[in-house]
Motif scaffolding. Structure first.
Motif, PDB file in Angstrom:
ATOM      1  N   VAL A   1       0.875  -1.170   0.000  1.00  0.00           N
ATOM      2  CA  VAL A   1       0.000   0.000   0.000  1.00  0.00           C
ATOM      3  C   VAL A   1       0.912   1.219   0.000  1.00  0.00           C
ATOM      4  O   VAL A   1       1.813   1.323   0.834  1.00  0.00           O
ATOM      5  CB  VAL A   1      -0.891   0.030   1.258  1.00  0.00           C
ATOM      6  CG1 VAL A   1      -1.741   1.301   1.283  1.00  0.00           C
ATOM      7  CG2 VAL A   1      -1.772  -1.209   1.328  1.00  0.00           C
ATOM      8  N   ARG A   2       0.712   2.119  -0.964  1.00  0.00           N
ATOM      9  CA  ARG A   2       1.506   3.352  -0.989  1.00  0.00           C
ATOM     10  C   ARG A   2       0.595   4.555  -0.895  1.00  0.00           C
ATOM     11  O   ARG A   2      -0.481   4.583  -1.499  1.00  0.00           O
ATOM     12  CB  ARG A   2       2.306   3.449  -2.285  1.00  0.00           C
ATOM     13  CG  ARG A   2       3.462   2.509  -2.362  1.00  0.00           C
ATOM     14  CD  ARG A   2       4.333   2.835  -3.582  1.00  0.00           C
ATOM     15  NE  ARG A   2       5.607   2.164  -3.470  1.00  0.00           N
ATOM     16  CZ  ARG A   2       5.780   0.867  -3.731  1.00  0.00           C
ATOM     17  NH1 ARG A   2       4.752   0.144  -4.136  1.00  0.00           N
ATOM     18  NH2 ARG A   2       6.967   0.304  -3.578  1.00  0.00           N
ATOM     19  N   VAL A   3       1.060   5.555  -0.141  1.00  0.00           N
ATOM     20  CA  VAL A   3       0.348   6.823  -0.087  1.00  0.00           C
ATOM     21  C   VAL A   3       1.313   7.895  -0.571  1.00  0.00           C
ATOM     22  O   VAL A   3       2.416   8.026  -0.035  1.00  0.00           O
ATOM     23  CB  VAL A   3      -0.140   7.127   1.341  1.00  0.00           C
ATOM     24  CG1 VAL A   3      -0.808   8.501   1.396  1.00  0.00           C
ATOM     25  CG2 VAL A   3      -1.124   6.063   1.798  1.00  0.00           C
ATOM     26  N   ASN A   4       0.920   8.590  -1.602  1.00  0.00           N
ATOM     27  CA  ASN A   4       1.797   9.565  -2.253  1.00  0.00           C
ATOM     28  C   ASN A   4       3.178   8.979  -2.531  1.00  0.00           C
ATOM     29  O   ASN A   4       4.200   9.621  -2.289  1.00  0.00           O
ATOM     30  CB  ASN A   4       1.916  10.836  -1.409  1.00  0.00           C
ATOM     31  CG  ASN A   4       0.614  11.624  -1.438  1.00  0.00           C
ATOM     32  OD1 ASN A   4      -0.036  11.734  -2.479  1.00  0.00           O
ATOM     33  ND2 ASN A   4       0.208  12.149  -0.284  1.00  0.00           N
ATOM     34  N   GLY A   5       3.179   7.749  -3.006  1.00  0.00           N
ATOM     35  CA  GLY A   5       4.422   7.117  -3.415  1.00  0.00           C
ATOM     36  C   GLY A   5       5.219   6.467  -2.295  1.00  0.00           C
ATOM     37  O   GLY A   5       6.167   5.732  -2.548  1.00  0.00           O
ATOM     38  N   VAL A   6       4.834   6.712  -1.046  1.00  0.00           N
ATOM     39  CA  VAL A   6       5.593   6.156   0.077  1.00  0.00           C
ATOM     40  C   VAL A   6       4.911   4.891   0.585  1.00  0.00           C
ATOM     41  O   VAL A   6       3.710   4.897   0.879  1.00  0.00           O
ATOM     42  CB  VAL A   6       5.697   7.180   1.233  1.00  0.00           C
ATOM     43  CG1 VAL A   6       6.485   6.581   2.401  1.00  0.00           C
ATOM     44  CG2 VAL A   6       6.323   8.465   0.741  1.00  0.00           C
ATOM     45  N   ARG A   7       5.697   3.819   0.685  1.00  0.00           N
ATOM     46  CA  ARG A   7       5.128   2.549   1.102  1.00  0.00           C
ATOM     47  C   ARG A   7       4.803   2.557   2.591  1.00  0.00           C
ATOM     48  O   ARG A   7       5.620   2.974   3.409  1.00  0.00           O
ATOM     49  CB  ARG A   7       6.133   1.437   0.800  1.00  0.00           C
ATOM     50  CG  ARG A   7       5.544   0.106   1.084  1.00  0.00           C
ATOM     51  CD  ARG A   7       6.422  -1.034   0.667  1.00  0.00           C
ATOM     52  NE  ARG A   7       5.840  -2.223   1.287  1.00  0.00           N
ATOM     53  CZ  ARG A   7       6.377  -3.411   1.224  1.00  0.00           C
ATOM     54  NH1 ARG A   7       7.498  -3.598   0.574  1.00  0.00           N
ATOM     55  NH2 ARG A   7       5.790  -4.426   1.813  1.00  0.00           N
ATOM     56  N   LEU A   8       3.600   2.090   2.930  1.00  0.00           N
ATOM     57  CA  LEU A   8       3.196   2.037   4.335  1.00  0.00           C
ATOM     58  C   LEU A   8       3.735   0.779   4.997  1.00  0.00           C
ATOM     59  O   LEU A   8       3.751  -0.281   4.385  1.00  0.00           O
ATOM     60  CB  LEU A   8       1.671   1.998   4.460  1.00  0.00           C
ATOM     61  CG  LEU A   8       0.881   3.242   4.102  1.00  0.00           C
ATOM     62  CD1 LEU A   8      -0.574   3.030   4.470  1.00  0.00           C
ATOM     63  CD2 LEU A   8       1.435   4.460   4.830  1.00  0.00           C
ATOM     64  N   ARG A   9       4.119   0.929   6.265  1.00  0.00           N
ATOM     65  CA  ARG A   9       4.508  -0.240   7.027  1.00  0.00           C
ATOM     66  C   ARG A   9       3.265  -1.107   7.213  1.00  0.00           C
ATOM     67  O   ARG A   9       2.227  -0.628   7.680  1.00  0.00           O
ATOM     68  CB  ARG A   9       5.041   0.207   8.389  1.00  0.00           C
ATOM     69  CG  ARG A   9       5.551  -0.914   9.251  1.00  0.00           C
ATOM     70  CD  ARG A   9       6.769  -0.476  10.049  1.00  0.00           C
ATOM     71  NE  ARG A   9       6.473   0.676  10.905  1.00  0.00           N
ATOM     72  CZ  ARG A   9       5.976   0.582  12.136  1.00  0.00           C
ATOM     73  NH1 ARG A   9       5.706  -0.595  12.658  1.00  0.00           N
ATOM     74  NH2 ARG A   9       5.749   1.652  12.848  1.00  0.00           N
ATOM     75  N   PRO A  10       3.342  -2.404   6.831  1.00  0.00           N
ATOM     76  CA  PRO A  10       2.144  -3.248   6.921  1.00  0.00           C
ATOM     77  C   PRO A  10       1.712  -3.455   8.372  1.00  0.00           C
ATOM     78  O   PRO A  10       2.555  -3.534   9.263  1.00  0.00           O
ATOM     79  CB  PRO A  10       2.585  -4.587   6.326  1.00  0.00           C
ATOM     80  CG  PRO A  10       3.965  -4.396   5.817  1.00  0.00           C
ATOM     81  CD  PRO A  10       4.516  -3.120   6.324  1.00  0.00           C
TER      82      PRO A  10
END
Ligand SMILES: Nc1ncnc2c1ncn2[C@@H]1O[C@H](COP(=O)(O)OP(=O)(O)OP(=O)(O)O)[C@@H](O)[C@H]1O
Ligand SMILES: [Mg+2]
Length: 504
Positions: free
Chosen positions: A316-325
């Motif tokens: 899952v990315r928000v504004n290109g930054v991957r979220l820690r699962p």
């Protein structure tokens, strides 16, 4: 009136006063044996309070009840049970840590047989569940571990097990799929032909036409219309009676707005046994709808994006930054908000005030010192949002527990509208919300999108998904089976897609 014509239930002038609120202010209701009597009214009109009086959970301050031609006092739930009145409450009162069978036979004679008869209770529960079209619900499973729809079915099974003469259903369809609603209606018709009366509460007016015989409308704790024919009274008339005005109840058309950058990117997201291969993007200002049956993985997908469940694969990315699962704090810091499906367990502190509940996730924005909420800062903002959503009563210091079901839902939503997130995940935002406030929520969601928020919407209400979303992903058994612009789909097509292979 001859004996044969007298109603099974006759309530006259029922009054119920809570501190500061007259929830019922002279309500009349007549119900005949073998009829489906629909009780309609806006959020906070007094429907649940009335049926709690009927179920012996609330003592009325004034008014008369006649049951089967005799004056009746329903002192407590046991008195109602003994009279043959069963209630399936809006906020289900199942015991989450007991099994399905134990819940069905809670407080029931079978329960008194003790352990040796557990097998009998289980067999009986199994039979009832099969009759409801749900033979797959395991009778030994803890009820708390069933999905919302499963819990609802257990509630219905419990009422059926009582052999009641009157069954009250307070918004049973709110958590059910179209197919499950069909099952429920089949059971209701069966009950009806056996002479059982059903009091049916729903905000879905089309259901009233399908299943109802007569309609009573409440407004501000009073009966404003009694015994209208359910099938022939025009919808516009019913809405006018409920709201006192004409309400635009269809979704207005929307100009397709130019979309911004992709804000949320979901790639190959997977949770074993729940969903697999889920990929989609949502742009700034876009509303993406997820359509599917309960159990198709819709809510699980939202919760996994939000980090409340840990993905077994994918990103899952928000504004290109991957979220820690699996990290909700990480998701919240990245600007994600989730308005959950089950407000009672996930969303609200019931004993706390409306203000406190609405400001929960925004503490940081308003906190001047650790743990302290800057009251001046937040009460104004809270009042603004709750005012727009028409949360009633308009007193933000009231504990959320004392609000009606639909108004509690508005509080959950108000919170996320106030948080100012960049990605908003909405799970069934209008469940239990009346037609007037529903339009208000639609307008707010659109306004949020227009201001640049990326929205993901899950709803069982297909017209709602089609009307609100720009693009729709159709889910079946944990997979995306179709994706299309909402404008290219219609209700029949979506229902076809979601149900294919589910036995239809
Ligand atoms: N325990 C309580 N204490 C104080 N006020 C209450 C309590 N229960 C209900 N009320 C108030 O009584 C009014 C009627 O509420 P009720 O729950 O009966 O509405 P409803 O018609 O069922 O609405 P909904 O469609 O939202 O479920 C509301 O103003 C509500 O806030
Ligand atoms: Mg209610």
């Amino acid at each position: 009136m001859t004996g044969a014509e007298r109603p099974l239930l006759r309530m006259r002038g029922i009054v119920k006063q809570f501190p500061g609120v007259r929830a019922l202010d002279g309500v009349d209701l007549d119900v005949d044996a073998g009829e489906v009597h629909c009780l309609l009214g806006q959020n906070g009109a007094g429907k649940s309070t009335l049926i709690k009086v009927l179920g012996g959970a609330h003592r009325p301050d004034a008014g008369d009840i006649e049951w089967d031609g005799e004056p009746a006092t329903l002192h407590d739930p046991h008195a109602a049970d003994a009279a043959g009145i069963a209630t399936i409450h809006q906020e289900l009162d199942l015991v989450p840590w007991l099994s399905v069978a134990e819940n069905v036979y809670l407080g029931h004679e079978h329960a008194r047989f003790g352990f040796t008869r557990t097998g009998r209770a289980e067999a009986a529960a199994r039979e009832l569940l099969a009759r409801l079209g749900h033979p797959e619900i395991p009778v030994r499973r803890e009820v708390g571990r069933l999905p919302a729809a499963g819990q609802q079915i257990v509630g219905v099974a419990r009422a059926l097990s009582r052999n009641a003469r009157l069954i009250v259903m307070d918004e049973p369809s709110a958590v059910l799929d179209p197919e499950e609603v069909d099952n429920l209606f089949r059971v209701v018709r069966e009950l009806k032909s056996g002479g059982v009366a059903v009091v049916y509460i729903s905000h879905r007016l089309e259901e009233i036409r399908r299943i109802g015989d007569r309609v009573t409308v409440l407004k501000d704790g009073r009966t404003v219309a009694r015994n209208l024919p359910a099938r022939t009274t025009p919808t516009a008339e019913v809405i006018r009676l409920m709201t006192g005005r004409a309400v635009e109840y269809a979704l207005p058309d929307r100009e397709p707005a130019p979309l911004g950058n992709t804000v949320l990117e979901v790639n190959d997201l997977r949770r074993d046994g729940e969903f697999t291969d889920v990929s989609f993007g949502v742009c700034e200002g876009e509303i993406v709808g997820l359509a599917g049956l309960v159990g198709s993985g819709r809510s699980e997908i939202l919760e996994t994006i939000y980090g409340a469940r840990r993905a077994d694969g994918g990103t899952v990315r928000v504004n290109g930054v991957r979220l820690r699962p699996g990290s909700v704090p990480a998701a919240v810091r990245a600007g994600l908000g989730l308005c959950p499906e089950e407000r009672k367990s996930q969303g609200l502190l019931l004993a706390e005030s409306v203000t406190r509940n609405v400001s929960l996730p925004v503490l940081k924005r308003f906190t001047t010192a650790a743990g302290y909420i800057g009251r001046d800062a937040d009460t104004g903002a809270v009042a603004e949002v709750t005012g727009r959503l028409d949360v009633r009563p308009a007193d933000p210091s009231r504990p959320v527990r004392t609000l009606s079901g639909g108004n509690q839902q508005k509080v959950v939503l108000a919170r996320w509208l106030l948080t100012g997130c960049t990605v908003l995940l909405l799970d069934e935002p209008t469940r239990g919300v009346d037609v007037g406030a529903r339009g208000e929520i639609y307008a707010l969601v659109r306004r949020l999108a227009a201001s640049g928020v990326a929205v993901v919407l899950v709803s069982s209400d297909v017209p709602e998904v089609l009307g609100l979303a720009d693009r729709v992903l159709v889910l079946r058994e944990g997979r995306v089976v179709h994706r299309a612009p909402a404008a290219d789909l219609d209700e029949a097509r979506v229902l076809d897609l979601v149900m294919e292979g589910s036995g239809r």
